[in-house]
Design a protein around this motif. Sequence first.
Motif, short mmCIF file in Angstrom:
data_model
loop_
_atom_site.label_atom_id
_atom_site.label_comp_id
_atom_site.label_asym_id
_atom_site.label_seq_id
_atom_site.Cartn_x
_atom_site.Cartn_y
_atom_site.Cartn_z
N UNK A 240 7.29 21.77 -24.84
CA UNK A 240 7.41 20.36 -24.48
C UNK A 240 6.98 20.26 -23.02
N UNK A 241 7.43 19.22 -22.34
CA UNK A 241 7.15 19.18 -20.91
C UNK A 241 8.42 18.84 -20.16
N UNK A 242 8.39 19.13 -18.88
CA UNK A 242 9.57 18.92 -18.06
C UNK A 242 10.01 17.47 -18.00
N UNK A 243 9.06 16.55 -18.12
CA UNK A 243 9.42 15.13 -18.09
C UNK A 243 10.30 14.77 -19.29
N UNK A 244 9.93 15.28 -20.47
CA UNK A 244 10.71 15.02 -21.69
C UNK A 244 12.10 15.64 -21.56
N UNK A 245 12.18 16.85 -21.02
CA UNK A 245 13.48 17.50 -20.86
C UNK A 245 14.32 16.74 -19.83
N UNK A 246 13.69 16.27 -18.77
CA UNK A 246 14.41 15.49 -17.77
C UNK A 246 15.01 14.24 -18.42
N UNK A 247 14.25 13.58 -19.27
CA UNK A 247 14.78 12.40 -19.97
C UNK A 247 16.00 12.76 -20.83
N UNK A 248 15.95 13.93 -21.48
CA UNK A 248 17.09 14.40 -22.28
C UNK A 248 18.31 14.65 -21.38
N UNK A 249 18.06 15.26 -20.22
CA UNK A 249 19.15 15.55 -19.29
C UNK A 249 19.83 14.25 -18.87
N UNK A 250 19.03 13.27 -18.48
CA UNK A 250 19.58 12.00 -18.00
C UNK A 250 20.31 11.26 -19.12
N UNK A 251 19.80 11.37 -20.33
CA UNK A 251 20.44 10.68 -21.46
C UNK A 251 21.74 11.37 -21.88
N UNK A 252 21.72 12.69 -21.93
CA UNK A 252 22.88 13.42 -22.45
C UNK A 252 23.89 13.84 -21.39
N UNK A 253 23.42 14.13 -20.19
CA UNK A 253 24.29 14.56 -19.08
C UNK A 253 23.86 13.82 -17.82
N UNK A 254 24.07 12.52 -17.75
CA UNK A 254 23.53 11.70 -16.66
C UNK A 254 23.89 12.20 -15.26
N UNK A 255 25.05 12.81 -15.10
CA UNK A 255 25.46 13.29 -13.78
C UNK A 255 24.56 14.42 -13.28
N UNK A 256 23.84 15.09 -14.19
CA UNK A 256 22.95 16.18 -13.77
C UNK A 256 21.58 15.68 -13.31
N UNK A 257 21.24 14.44 -13.60
CA UNK A 257 19.94 13.90 -13.20
C UNK A 257 19.61 14.10 -11.74
N UNK A 258 20.52 13.76 -10.82
CA UNK A 258 20.23 13.95 -9.39
C UNK A 258 20.19 15.42 -8.97
N UNK A 259 20.56 16.32 -9.84
CA UNK A 259 20.56 17.76 -9.52
C UNK A 259 19.24 18.45 -9.90
N UNK A 260 18.28 17.69 -10.42
CA UNK A 260 17.02 18.27 -10.88
C UNK A 260 16.00 18.33 -9.74
N UNK A 261 15.34 19.49 -9.65
CA UNK A 261 14.22 19.70 -8.73
C UNK A 261 13.04 20.10 -9.60
N UNK A 262 11.96 19.33 -9.54
CA UNK A 262 10.77 19.69 -10.31
C UNK A 262 10.00 20.77 -9.56
N UNK A 263 9.54 21.79 -10.31
CA UNK A 263 8.76 22.88 -9.77
C UNK A 263 7.45 22.90 -10.55
N UNK A 264 6.32 22.72 -9.87
CA UNK A 264 5.08 22.62 -10.62
C UNK A 264 3.87 23.01 -9.78
N UNK A 265 2.86 23.44 -10.49
CA UNK A 265 1.56 23.68 -9.88
C UNK A 265 0.56 22.66 -10.40
N UNK A 266 1.04 21.76 -11.25
CA UNK A 266 0.14 20.82 -11.93
C UNK A 266 0.65 19.39 -11.84
N UNK A 267 0.77 18.90 -10.63
CA UNK A 267 1.20 17.51 -10.47
C UNK A 267 -0.04 16.65 -10.27
N UNK A 268 -0.95 16.74 -11.25
CA UNK A 268 -2.21 16.02 -11.09
C UNK A 268 -2.43 14.95 -12.16
#
Length: 172
Positions: free
Chosen positions: A94-122
């Motif tokens: 999948x992609x990190x964006x989809x997982x982030x959406x799952x995190x925010x939906x299922x464990x909203x308090x963890x949303x602000x704890x996410x740091x994206x790590x990428x080499x492909x922000x294009x």
Amino acid sequence: MGRPTFETMKPYAAIDDRHLQGTTCHLEGLRYLAPEHQRILAIDDDETILDLLAETLRAQRYQVDLARTCEDALPQILFHDYSGILLDLILPDSNGLALYRQIVRRRPALGPRVIFVTGALDTGEAVRFVKLVGAPVLRKPFDLGDLVAAVRRVAPSSPPGGAAPPHLATGY
């Protein structure tokens, strides 16, 4: 011989699963913990990056869990309270964006704890999404000092003002 009797047994332990239902947030208890009491989840399909993340954060005394796919990460996110989550944007299943959406939906308090790590922000979608959510981004290759600083920002180890609360301060 008498008839067998049965006793009603009370449960040995009650299980608090309210966090799975989103009705409570255990992160409040993590707010002022020292790094050795904080757990970080690193999600990346590149084993070299995962090893680097784990080694660097463990050297800072954080507990580190690892996942290589969204499928591996989601159960960990649901069943553990993380002080920080390092999330690659591109994963094999999948992609990190989809997982982030799952995190925010299922464990909203963890949303602000996410740091994206990428080499492909294009891709346009990724750039817009990351700007929209306002999450920190570490671009590969990143400086290890920037990694530690980003984790400290989302997983604070001291209260605002810098002093440890009296019940956690170390004394002689």
